[in-house]
Write an enzyme that holds these catalytic residues in place. Structure first.
Site, PDB file in Angstrom:
ATOM      1  N   ARG A 104      52.472 -34.622  49.638  1.00  0.00           N
ATOM      2  CA  ARG A 104      52.645 -34.502  48.196  1.00  0.00           C
ATOM      3  C   ARG A 104      53.243 -35.804  47.660  1.00  0.00           C
ATOM      4  NH1 ARG A 104      57.404 -31.886  44.713  1.00  0.00           N
ATOM      5  NH2 ARG A 104      56.495 -32.350  42.677  1.00  0.00           N
ATOM      6  N   HIS A 149      55.993 -37.023  37.544  1.00  0.00           N
ATOM      7  CA  HIS A 149      57.292 -36.845  38.187  1.00  0.00           C
ATOM      8  C   HIS A 149      58.295 -37.781  37.498  1.00  0.00           C
ATOM      9  CE1 HIS A 149      59.314 -35.441  42.116  1.00  0.00           C
ATOM     10  NE2 HIS A 149      60.266 -35.984  41.367  1.00  0.00           N
ATOM     11  N   GLU A 194      59.467 -30.057  38.181  1.00  0.00           N
ATOM     12  CA  GLU A 194      60.801 -29.598  37.809  1.00  0.00           C
ATOM     13  C   GLU A 194      61.141 -29.783  36.324  1.00  0.00           C
ATOM     14  OE1 GLU A 194      63.153 -30.186  42.061  1.00  0.00           O
ATOM     15  OE2 GLU A 194      63.662 -31.486  40.378  1.00  0.00           O
ATOM     16  N   ASN A 336      60.409 -25.783  44.081  1.00  0.00           N
ATOM     17  CA  ASN A 336      61.409 -26.662  44.685  1.00  0.00           C
ATOM     18  C   ASN A 336      62.727 -25.903  44.761  1.00  0.00           C
ATOM     19  OD1 ASN A 336      59.436 -28.602  44.567  1.00  0.00           O
ATOM     20  ND2 ASN A 336      60.503 -29.921  43.115  1.00  0.00           N
ATOM     21  N   TYR A 338      66.770 -25.938  46.751  1.00  0.00           N
ATOM     22  CA  TYR A 338      67.723 -26.632  47.609  1.00  0.00           C
ATOM     23  C   TYR A 338      68.940 -25.786  47.960  1.00  0.00           C
ATOM     24  CZ  TYR A 338      65.111 -30.918  46.864  1.00  0.00           C
ATOM     25  OH  TYR A 338      64.114 -31.864  46.845  1.00  0.00           O
ATOM     26  N   GLU A 407      59.183 -28.759  47.558  1.00  0.00           N
ATOM     27  CA  GLU A 407      60.349 -29.552  47.963  1.00  0.00           C
ATOM     28  C   GLU A 407      61.401 -28.630  48.544  1.00  0.00           C
ATOM     29  OE1 GLU A 407      62.283 -32.135  45.146  1.00  0.00           O
ATOM     30  OE2 GLU A 407      60.382 -32.836  44.308  1.00  0.00           O
TER      31      GLU A 407
END
Length: 529
Positions: A104, A149, A194, A336, A338, A407
């Protein structure tokens, strides 16, 4: 004849040991489904460099690091970064070494359209991405391309950027250029990365380019325009390109997983509201049947706006026509993720946030579990079951869409002995396996990131790469970290083995030695036979 037999046995011995070891180590370990892919991810400004080469125009990040260099924690910038513009073949070699099937990456809007508009398409920019795409395909690696992005051309930023409704048309024109030039080979498109983070940091707190601080007004307007721009690009692809190119197009949303800090009704509702504001704001218009913001969010922002003496809500819902145009405009759910958090709501959070702002509209507090491992460099707490819970939440809320984890990663400081990152990958991929067992339709995983990159306002003070970049070396030497070896084994075996412990100091030399011995053996066989 004896020599032939000896060499043959030698070849079998040197090449079969790993498979025997694999059979032993995978006993009682779960295996990822055959249709589940592994990949890695990067973005253009964070790795490409060549900021003023090849006909590229200025982005708003080029502008920021020149006008406010002190805003970057370590004073660095993305002017050279990993120099992937010149060393993209090295990146593909790393992907091949890892054994992943997906890469990606993003395309820099100002590298393709230096002035932001399609009246001039930069041939050098098109050539660069053609070369990258062709190199990936030649090595059996599927390109997943992010259209945007966070690299907005600076002259479009000066014309209002994501705060003007015109940007939906600008973005659609840009996307059409990419589909026309690369869509014969690119079959997986991500429109925007995002939107929450981009709008929150760029137009809310002002910590990212373009550094506009408008947390309760500009933030919502940015998000609204991003949804409209995404839908615009999806419809362009669907009407003009899908039939001949046969690809899919979706969006990547980010989300922390929020859980109630206690069993109190206020905490339970607070956690639900957190997910509504942080994920639902962008997911509901695209994945629900309404095409609009969650009603709970509409009501809370309207109530807060009235408290502030405003005649109308700061959150402008989509019109009936816009909502209809939004519905179903994502072929997959890019995610995404985290970290996770606990949420509470009580009198202690009343009036503590800047007003207007999302936090003031939401009125909750957050805290981590003290037992979660936190990296020492940034914001990420390790809690793999949080990813599982988030995936189940998406399944239950949005009718079990196809999910690609685009991600997921963990930051460290410099150095290659990143066992904590390897543990993070193991824990989160086990969470993915749990989610698959729960019936979640998750089909792929991209580790963030392939190589150490410019991490926006953090510069290089935090490192997310599987491969270390020597920033002082003009060749930007890429060296595998411990986590790269662990991830490589996960990809190879399609399992997560907690006992696998590669030797960072010798692993590469062992691989080279084994390959050399095998090639030597084949050469000797050819001579003898």
């Amino acid at each position: 004849m004896f020599y032939k037999l000896f060499i043959f046995v030698f070849c079998i011995f040197t090449t079969s040991g790993s498979s025997v070891q694999y059979e032993k180590q995978t006993q009682n370990l779960r295996t990822f489904p055959d249709d589940f892919f592994f990949g890695t991810a990067t973005s253009s400004y964070q790795i490409e460099g060549a900021w003023n080469e090849g006909g590229k125009g200025w982005s708003m990040w080029d502008q920021l690091v020149r006008t406010d260099p002190g805003h970057i924690r370590d004073g660095t910038n993305g002017d050279v970064a990993a120099n992937s513009y010149h060393f993209y073949k090295k990146d593909v070699e790393l992907l091949k070494e890892l054994g992943v099937s997906v890469y990606r990456f993003s395309i820099a809007w100002p590298r393709i359209l230096p002035y932001g508009r399609p009246d001039y398409v930069n041939p050098e920019g098109v050539a660069y991405y053609n070369n990258l795409i062709n190199e990936l395909l030649a090595n059996d690696i599927t390109p997943f391309v992010t259209i945007y992005h966070w690299e907005l051309p600076q002259n479009l930023n000066e014309q209002g950027g994501w705060l003007t409704s015109e940007i939906a048309d600008w973005f659609g024109d840009y996307a059409r250029v990419l589909f026309a030039n690369f869509g014969d080979r690119v079959k997986h498109w991500i429109t925007i990365n995002e939107p929450h983070i981009h709008c929150s940091f760029g137009y809310g707190t002002g910590s990212h380019a373009p550094r506009i601080k408008s947390p309760g007004i500009g933030y919502y307007e940015c998000g609204r325009n991003i949804i409209l721009a995404h839908a615009k690009a999806w419809h362009i692809y669907d009407k003009e390109f899908r039939a001949t190119q046969g690809g899919v197009i979706g969006i990547t949303l980010d989300s922390t997983m929020a859980m109630p800090g206690s069993n109190s009704p206020d905490d339970i509702q607070g956690a639900a509201d957190y997910m509504t504001f942080y994920l639902g704001q962008y997911a509901d218009p695209l994945f629900s049947a309404t095409g609009n913001y969650p009603q709970r969010m509409i009501d809370l922002v309207a109530e807060a706006s009235r408290r502030q003496g405003l005649n109308e809500s700061r959150l402008k819902p989509f019109t009936q026509e816009e909502a209809k145009n939004n519905i179903g405009t994502s072929d997959f759910f890019g995610l995404n993720h985290y970290s996770s958090t606990y949420v509470y709501r009580n009198s202690s959070v009343t009036g503590i946030y800047e007003a207007p702002s999302l936090n003031d509209d939401l009125q909750v507090g957050t805290f981590p579990d003290p037992n979660w491992y936190k990296n020492p460099t940034a914001w990420v707490y390790r809690y793999g079951q949080g990813l599982r819970k988030l995936l189940v939440h998406i399944k239950d809320t949005y009718n079990n869409p196809t999910i690609y984890i685009t991600e997921n990663g963990f930051s460290t400081a410099t150095g290659r002995n990143d066992t904590d990152r390897a543990d993070y990958y193991r824990e989160y991929l086990n969470g993915v396996l749990d989610a698959i067992d729960d019936g979640v339709n998750v089909k792929g995983y991209c580790a963030w990131s392939l190589i150490d990159n410019f991490e926006w306002s953090f510069g290089y003070s935090v490192r997310f790469g599987l491969y270390e970049i020597d920033q002082d070396d003009p060749e930007k030497i890429r060296k595998p970290k411990y986590s790269a070896l662990v991830y490589k084994e996960i990809v190879r075996t399609r399992t997560v083995d907690p006992s696998y412990n590669p030797d960072l100091a010798t692993d590469a030399s062992v691989d080279i030695k084994s390959s050399f011995l095998f090639v030597l053996a084949v050469a000797v066989l050819n001579i003898i036979w």
